[in-house]
Write an enzyme that holds these catalytic residues in place. Structure first.
Site, short mmCIF file in Angstrom:
data_model
loop_
_atom_site.label_atom_id
_atom_site.label_comp_id
_atom_site.label_asym_id
_atom_site.label_seq_id
_atom_site.Cartn_x
_atom_site.Cartn_y
_atom_site.Cartn_z
CE1 TYR A 5 -2.87 -5.39 -7.70
CE2 TYR A 5 -3.38 -4.00 -9.59
CZ TYR A 5 -2.59 -4.97 -8.99
OH TYR A 5 -1.55 -5.51 -9.67
CG MET A 23 0.55 8.19 35.37
SD MET A 23 0.54 9.54 34.24
CE MET A 23 -1.11 9.45 33.67
NE ARG A 39 -12.04 5.01 30.96
CZ ARG A 39 -11.18 4.70 31.90
NH1 ARG A 39 -10.09 5.42 32.06
NH2 ARG A 39 -11.38 3.69 32.69
CB SER A 61 2.55 -5.29 -9.25
OG SER A 61 2.27 -5.79 -7.97
NE ARG A 78 4.95 -15.17 -3.30
CZ ARG A 78 3.88 -15.01 -2.55
NH1 ARG A 78 2.86 -15.85 -2.67
NH2 ARG A 78 3.83 -14.04 -1.67
CG HIS A 85 10.38 -19.31 6.55
ND1 HIS A 85 9.68 -20.48 6.66
CD2 HIS A 85 10.29 -18.93 5.26
CE1 HIS A 85 9.20 -20.82 5.47
NE2 HIS A 85 9.57 -19.89 4.60
CE LYS A 142 -8.98 10.14 35.81
NZ LYS A 142 -7.97 9.79 36.82
N GLY A 148 6.45 -4.31 -5.44
CA GLY A 148 6.87 -5.42 -4.59
C GLY A 148 7.54 -4.81 -3.37
CB THR A 149 6.11 -2.96 -0.54
OG1 THR A 149 5.15 -3.95 -0.18
CG2 THR A 149 5.45 -1.89 -1.39
CG ASN A 150 7.45 -8.35 1.07
OD1 ASN A 150 6.87 -7.51 1.75
ND2 ASN A 150 6.99 -9.57 0.89
CG ASP A 151 12.70 -8.26 -3.35
OD1 ASP A 151 13.74 -8.46 -2.71
OD2 ASP A 151 12.10 -9.16 -3.97
CD GLU A 203 10.67 -7.36 -7.29
OE1 GLU A 203 10.38 -7.81 -6.18
OE2 GLU A 203 10.67 -8.06 -8.33
NE ARG A 232 -10.43 11.66 39.79
CZ ARG A 232 -11.61 11.53 39.22
NH1 ARG A 232 -12.46 12.56 39.17
NH2 ARG A 232 -11.95 10.39 38.67
CB CYS A 282 1.83 -8.16 -4.93
SG CYS A 282 3.38 -7.94 -5.82
NE ARG A 306 7.18 -13.30 -8.31
CZ ARG A 306 7.47 -13.20 -7.01
NH1 ARG A 306 7.60 -12.01 -6.46
NH2 ARG A 306 7.59 -14.27 -6.27
N GLY A 360 -4.30 2.65 35.84
CA GLY A 360 -3.47 2.26 36.98
C GLY A 360 -2.02 2.70 36.89
#
Ligand code: ADP
Ligand code: MG
Ligand code: MG
Length: 902
Positions: free
Chosen positions: A874, A109, A343, A786, A582, A459, A29, A788-791, A767, A98, A854, A637, A107
């Site tokens: 990629y 503050m 703003r 590749s 898969r 899941h 502000k 496997g960022t989950n594992d 992974e 203010r 992936c 895979r 709203g």
């Protein structure tokens, strides 16, 4: 500390000293008031106390050294400029106090208007206004009300009751009917309320009012609701708020005065035009408080054409200056327009795209900037269908909005039934207590998924989000009885075939069919709308910005797809290949029996038979996928999950065997299965016999898959197509594992491919943390990695996703150990570091090593930026996320500086 400081810190800035880029210091502000002042717009003079002062006050509990004197000096110069003194009994200067933090916290503050009024200056104010007593007493009662409520924590309802009371006595609903005497009386009542709650009289000393109000604004930073809001909006807790002290201008001086708010474009749709509300003879809060009915801003043209024209001019000027949608607060005091706030305005996802497109057309911004102004989360929002809730629909339950969208359909309770009904062309909603991997086909067939258990990371939620399918999880008012094919909720019993509607954004569940509107953005991606030739500003803007993103990005975007249909859709959505196909999904359904035969095989012969039976099925799957992806790379895979996942659960088998024995039936097969399941049971399947380990233990398994892939590629090429298969070995931790698999695979490929010209790459998932740390060695045997960022996340942190998301993630998020679930957005410090190491050492060992990712992170906006920065080639994500990844990859490529425009 300041005592040791040779130069005293500057805590107070005159509006003329600031500018819009000083939001950290002056708050949004204050920075924008300064900007408008310097643009020469009519802003009432004032000054801003910095966030630094607030932070110092909040840590020590008192004003930092020098602050009081600086405020004093700035107040004096303001008084000189205005020719009035704060609270002067004869000719008072009044100010507002203010709040204003770096990020707007609507709203949350405090603000106090009319500071400087007391029993004596109220008379002076009346004289200033030409003897307008009504106005003066109205202003005074507002001060006591706001000051009482925000500075001294007097319950606001008490003031409101007193006001209602006086209106009732007068027989009116409109506070404009109250005259000066009424308001003088109201001030007395207010003072009593104030004294009752605070144990003291309303402070008459203007300087004390100012001082207390400033402290109250500082303190409001830590008010409970502000703390909660910040947590939810991920606003850092240590920024503090600035305080703006602004000369009062009065919209409550009569019918030729008033106050209003405006947007320079429609923040809902982005449409051009004048959007706002105006209220005559009113002050500040009245517009939003809904006390009286506002009129559309356009009507101001009749009431006060000069001010209206001036306002439109200023709005155009602000847009040109900020090069964006602005929102505005203004007040007209007896025909004189004053700007009180501006703003860059918040907007919906649709408006964000439309406005960015318009601003390009208007030459205010370029396409890079337009791309910078939108984001993947907004695009994702625009891709979901929506309910048309203009009809009367009452939800019967509310769960967690686990995967956005809107879906209606017939209730089914099993995956098989979902597939059956969907095949007949019905829309179905799959209802389960919770889902498991066996429900996958049903989830694919269903329009939406509704579960009574599990949160945002169950899941059902995770899979549905990946598929872009509507899901409400954890609707615990539902009592789901799968064997009886019904659920109850409240007094309702819902049976198979009854219709329900679920809203995956709000988590609401409705009985019956709520009409759904498809997303035009998805229709566009599907190729059903011609963006050059359509009268839809949103589609045109999305098309333009996506095209620019595609031109700008360095990252390629592939998709995770296991079927030809998924592959085809992803391709329409712009996928440039498959990053993860898969193969285990090809072992489900009616092929499960063959897998059972493989597992139960008692000798080489039986095993080879089972594999030989699987081979043509796999080959056919690959042919379909290679055809859909003609000319584009497809990473397949090799089988990854533990084989016992393909067998029925232990308990179920044990029951089947017992029942069959009872009936005197032949149970040899069931018994063998049961024994196999017992033998293969694992305490930690995630860390057990899976991935490459399976391939090394079960002779012929990987060989069969490699052969199927190579034969499929050759078949496609013989047909005149182009197949570019990449074979990916999962769960490798040591280069020797990969070398072993590779040797066999190369032999088979050479044999199958012959002189067909087919080229097959062999690479690995990264992974397992050890793989990341020995990436230099592994790269010797891999043509691509590749991630496997989950594992990698599971093993990097040492937790199993299924166990932890429900068990303690909520607490970790609450404690701030996670800012966001590391499964949703990659943990750049830890897991991301593994990615970085592997990328660098892999490329050092093998220049030109292809690098991709992936797993769900491939479609997450923040993660995409990280992968861009690490230099991957990629990302691969679910078909539905492909446009999001394209957009974010483009944004990552053009982002040079951070901006707080939102
Ligand atoms: P918020 O951040 O909640 O919008 P503001 O500080 O903008 O709070 O103030 C609330 C209302 O009071 C606004 O409508 C604003 O226009 C009005 N207001 C604030 N300062 C003044 C002033 N100096 N003169 C007249 N009205 C004011
Ligand atoms: Mg405001
Ligand atoms: Mg894995």
């Amino acid at each position: 500390m300041a005592a040791h400081d040779p130069v005293e810190q500057k805590y107070v800035y005159d509006f003329a000293e600031g500018n819009k880029d000083l939001k950290d210091l002056l708050g949004g502000k204050g920075a924008n008031l300064a900007e408008m002042t310097n643009l020469g717009l009519p802003v009432p003079p004032g000054f801003t106390i910095t966030t630094e002062a607030c932070k110092a006050y909040l840590t020590t509990g008192r004003k930092p050294d020098g602050l009081a004197a600086q405020i004093e000096a700035h107040l004096e110069s303001l008084e000189r400029e205005m020719g009035r003194r704060l609270g002067d009994p004869d000719d008072p200067l009044l100010v507002s106090v203010r709040s204003g933090a770096k990020f707007s916290m609507p709203g949350m503050m405090e603000t106090v208007l009319n500071v400087g009024l007391n029993d004596r200056s109220v008379v002076g104010l009346s004289n200033q206004a030409g003897g307008n007593d009504r106005f003066a007493w109205d202003s005074y009662r507002r001060l006591i009300q706001m000051f009482g409520k925000t500075v001294c924590e007097v319950p606001g309802e008490e003031f409101e009751h007193a006001l209602d009371e006086i209106k009732r006595a007068k027989g009116t609903h409109n506070d404009l009917d109250l005259d000066a005497d009424d308001l003088r009386g109201l001030v007395d009542v207010y003072k009593q309320i104030f004294a009752k709650h605070t144990g003291r009289e309303f402070p008459q000393e203007p300087r004390e009012q100012l001082d207390l109000a400033i402290r109250a604004v500082f303190d409001s930073w830590n008010a409970e609701r502000a703390v909660l809001y910040r947590r939810q909006e991920r606003i850092p807790a240590d920024l503090g708020t600035a305080v703006n002290v602004v000369t009062m201008v009065f919209g409550n001086l009569g019918p030729d005065s008033g106050t209003g708010v405006a947007f320079t474009r429609d923040p809902g749709s982005g449409a051009q035009g004048i959007y706002g509300d105006y209220l005559a003879n009113a002050q500040g809060e009245d517009v939003v408080a809904g006390i009286r009915n506002t009129v559309p801003l356009q009507e101001l043209e009749q009431l006060d054409k000069t001010s209206y024209d001036q306002l439109l001019g200023i709005m155009a000027r602000l847009e040109e200056h900020y090069k964006d949608l602005c929102d505005i607060e203004f007040t007209i005091e007896r025909g004189k327009l004053w700007m009180l706030q501006t703003r860059v305005g918040k907007r919906t996802a649709a408006a964000a795209f439309v406005i960015a497109g318009q601003l390009v057309d208007e030459g205010l911004i370029d396409l890079d900037e337009a791309l910078h102004r939108v984001n993947g989360a907004q695009l994702a929002q625009l891709m979901f269908p929506r309910f048309q809730l203009d009809h009367e629909f009452e939800p019967v339950a509310k769960g967690i909005g686990a995967s956005p969208g809107a879906a209606s359909g017939k209730v089914v309770f099993t995956s098989a039934r979902a597939v059956e009904l969907a095949a007949e062309g019905e829309s179905v909603i799959l209802v389960r207590r919770e889902t498991n991997p066996d429900d996958l086909n049903g989830m694919i067939a269903a329009k939406g998924i509704l579960t009574s258990r599990g949160g945002k990371t169950s899941h059902a939620a995770v899979v549905a989000r990946g598929m872009g399918k509507t899901c409400v999880s954890g609707a615990d008012e539902l009592d789901v009885n799968v064997p009886a094919k019904k659920f109850t909720v409240g007094d309702h019993v819902v049976s198979e075939g009854d219709v329900v509607s679920i809203d995956g954004t709000t988590g609401k569940v409705y009985l019956g069919e709520v009409p759904v509107m498809p997303s035009e953005v998805v229709q566009y991606f599907e190729g059903e709308l011609d963006p050059e030739n359509i009268d839809d500003a949103l589609v045109r803007a999305v098309h333009r910005i996506m095209t620019h993103a595609d031109g700008a990005r360095r990252l390629r975007v592939r998709t995770n797809a296991d079927t030809g249909a998924d592959a085809a859709r992803a391709r329409r959505f712009g996928a440039e290949g498959i990053g993860l196909c898969r193969t285990e999904h090809m072992f489900l359904g009616d092929r499960r029996e063959l897998v059972e035969r493989l597992i139960l095989a008692s000798g080489e012969r039986e095993r080879e038979d089972a594999l030989a039976a699987l081979l043509p099925l796999q080959r056919a799957d690959f042919i379909e996928i290679f055809r859909e992806m003609d000319g584009l790379p497809v990473t397949v895979r090799l089988i990854d999950p533990p084989l016992h996942e393909f067998l029925p659960p232990l308990e179920q088998l044990a029951v089947n065997v017992a029942v069959a024995q009872e009936r005197g039936e032949d149970v040899a097969k069931e018994e063998a299965l049961l024994a196999a399941v017992r033998r293969m049971h694992e305490e930690n399947p995630m860390l057990g016999l899976r991935g490459v380990r399976l391939g090394l233990v079960i002779p012929g398994l990987f060989a069969m898959q490699v052969r199927a892939i190579a034969e499929a590629a050759v078949a496609v090429v013989r047909d005149g197509g182009t197949a570019c298969p990449e074979i990916m070995v999962p769960l490798v931790g040591a280069v020797q594992e990969l070398e072993t698999v590779r040797a066999e695979a190369e032999r088979i490929i050479a044999e199958v491919v012959g002189d067909s010209g087919v080229e097959v790459l062999i690479g690995t998932m990264i992974e397992v943390p050890r793989a990341a740390l020995t990436a230099g060695q592994i790269a010797e045997a891999a043509e691509f990695f590749s991630f496997g960022t989950n594992d990698l996340t599971q093993m990097g942190w040492g937790f199993s996703r299924d166990d932890v998301e429900g068990a303690f993630f909520w607490r970790y998020l609450e404690l701030g150990i996670f800012g966001i679930s590391p499964f949703e957005s990659i943990d750049t410090d830890g897991v991301g570091r593994l990615v970085r190491i592997a990328a660098e050492e892999g490329r050092a060992a093998r220049p030109g090593l292809k690098l991709g990712v992936c797993g769900e992170h491939g479609g997450d906006p923040d993660s995409v930026h990280f992968f861009h920065e690490v230099g991957l080639d990629y990302v691969s994500c679910s078909p539905f996320r492909v446009p999001v990844a394209r957009l974010e990859a483009g944004r990552a490529a053009i982002t040079t500086t951070g901006s707080d425009s939102r």
